[in-house]
Design an enzyme around this catalytic site. Sequence first.
Site, PDB file in Angstrom:
ATOM      1  N   HIS A 194       0.840  -1.204   0.000  1.00 31.24           N
ATOM      2  CA  HIS A 194       0.000   0.000   0.000  1.00 31.24           C
ATOM      3  C   HIS A 194       0.874   1.253   0.000  1.00 31.24           C
ATOM      4  CE1 HIS A 194      -3.331   2.651   0.969  1.00 31.24           C
ATOM      5  NE2 HIS A 194      -2.700   3.077   2.042  1.00 31.24           N
ATOM      6  N   SER A 213      -5.377  -3.025  -4.952  1.00 30.91           N
ATOM      7  CA  SER A 213      -5.443  -3.313  -3.520  1.00 30.91           C
ATOM      8  C   SER A 213      -6.254  -4.576  -3.265  1.00 30.91           C
ATOM      9  CB  SER A 213      -6.059  -2.125  -2.769  1.00 30.91           C
ATOM     10  OG  SER A 213      -7.366  -1.853  -3.249  1.00 30.91           O
ATOM     11  N   ASP A 262      -7.664  12.655  -7.343  1.00 30.59           N
ATOM     12  CA  ASP A 262      -7.306  11.473  -6.563  1.00 30.59           C
ATOM     13  C   ASP A 262      -8.620  10.869  -6.094  1.00 30.59           C
ATOM     14  OD1 ASP A 262      -6.458   9.548  -4.798  1.00 30.59           O
ATOM     15  OD2 ASP A 262      -5.130  10.849  -3.649  1.00 30.59           O
ATOM     16  N   MET A 263      -9.043   9.811  -6.764  1.00 29.38           N
ATOM     17  CA  MET A 263     -10.369   9.278  -6.472  1.00 29.38           C
ATOM     18  C   MET A 263     -10.380   7.752  -6.430  1.00 29.38           C
ATOM     19  SD  MET A 263     -12.411   9.672 -10.078  1.00 29.38           S
ATOM     20  CE  MET A 263     -13.486   8.298  -9.668  1.00 29.38           C
ATOM     21  N   ALA A 264     -11.149   7.224  -5.497  1.00 33.68           N
ATOM     22  CA  ALA A 264     -11.358   5.782  -5.410  1.00 33.68           C
ATOM     23  C   ALA A 264     -12.598   5.420  -6.212  1.00 33.68           C
ATOM     24  CB  ALA A 264     -11.533   5.359  -3.957  1.00 33.68           C
ATOM     25  N   LYS A 301     -19.980   2.080 -13.180  1.00 32.83           N
ATOM     26  CA  LYS A 301     -18.849   2.966 -13.475  1.00 32.83           C
ATOM     27  C   LYS A 301     -17.717   2.748 -12.466  1.00 32.83           C
ATOM     28  CE  LYS A 301     -21.828   6.474 -15.560  1.00 32.83           C
ATOM     29  NZ  LYS A 301     -22.311   7.877 -15.519  1.00 32.83           N
ATOM     30  N   GLY A 310      -8.871  19.072  -6.582  1.00 38.85           N
ATOM     31  CA  GLY A 310      -7.711  19.193  -5.717  1.00 38.85           C
ATOM     32  C   GLY A 310      -7.677  20.489  -4.926  1.00 38.85           C
TER      33      GLY A 310
END
Length: 360
Positions: free
Chosen positions: A122, A146, A180-182, A232, A313
């Site tokens: 990680h 992950s 920065d996105m999950a 998505k 951001g």
Amino acid sequence: MASSVRYYADPSAAARFATDLLVKAGLSTEDSKIMADCLVMADVRGVDTHGLARLPQYLDRVRNGRVKAKPEFKLTEKTPTVAHMDGDNGFGFVVATKAMTEAIKRAETYGIGMVAVNHSNHFGMAATYVIQALEKDMISLVFTNSAKQMPPFGGKENLLGISPFAAGAPSSTEVPYILDMAPSVVAKGKIRRAARRGEPIPEGWAFGPDGKPTTDANVALNGSMAPIGGPKGSGLAILMDIMSGVLTGAAFGGEIGDQYKDPRPQNVGHCFIAIKPDIFITTAEFKARMDTLVQRVHHVPPAPGFNEVLFPGEPEHRMGIQRRKEGIPYAEAERKMFSEAAEQFGVSEIPLSETPLSLS
């Protein structure tokens, strides 16, 4: 009931504290500083889920031999612009920082550079490596994967990770673009933080083991994450597995070790792409045009319920300005965690204040 008390730390003091702990855990001074700076950067930007609060867990993994304190990285040149790095089960923060450095180096010469990584772990806040590229005026794309925490769309068993995708582009005087996105509604770290602080989570973030929505953070930790946008989010999670696992030789498709539960190495994969803008237009012109794009986004009239329109951001950028002045706020649970770690490893405790600081 969760305590509302906050303890403030100077970011530089927080980095020194983390560095001291990691050196005691067996990392080199250089690698300890790299990892400490990554963790503190997350806290400074308000991404508390990926900051110092995770440090005791990382220390535990290296003490138990689940992560190598002093890995021997192997870099293999594939073409003048592309390389592969074997992370030798080192901490993802260090592996990723060195891999992005290699991607940037290639982009400086050839306009584009790419480094694929396997046998890593990680790597924390994905924006960390975007910022690393921004400091060199580079556009960047960052991929990682992950452990399984989310089912594919239409499924009922976890198979996919909730790995973040990150991208960045430099500007001149305006804020840079940082995405920065999950692929999940939220990062799982927010649920861990809520569980640690004894706080509930909003409905829609996660499901319990029975597949039903839950607001209990502890129940959610044993369940699954909700994908963003249904198919998505699922599609993005699969893309992360392709770029980070299938392509790199790392684990993928539910094979990655869970850093909280599994004694075996994770074998996380990453992929870093750096692009030098002046392969098309001068860097100065690119950054000026980015300023124009930021300004046009800002000038869009806000919809009902919004006071302004922000650039990707920008909330974290503003938080960074504030926390560099006032310090990083930590909860009582984190203060206790840091104190116990300091005692365990024999280092000085992190200086904390119950009121915001006045840093220059």
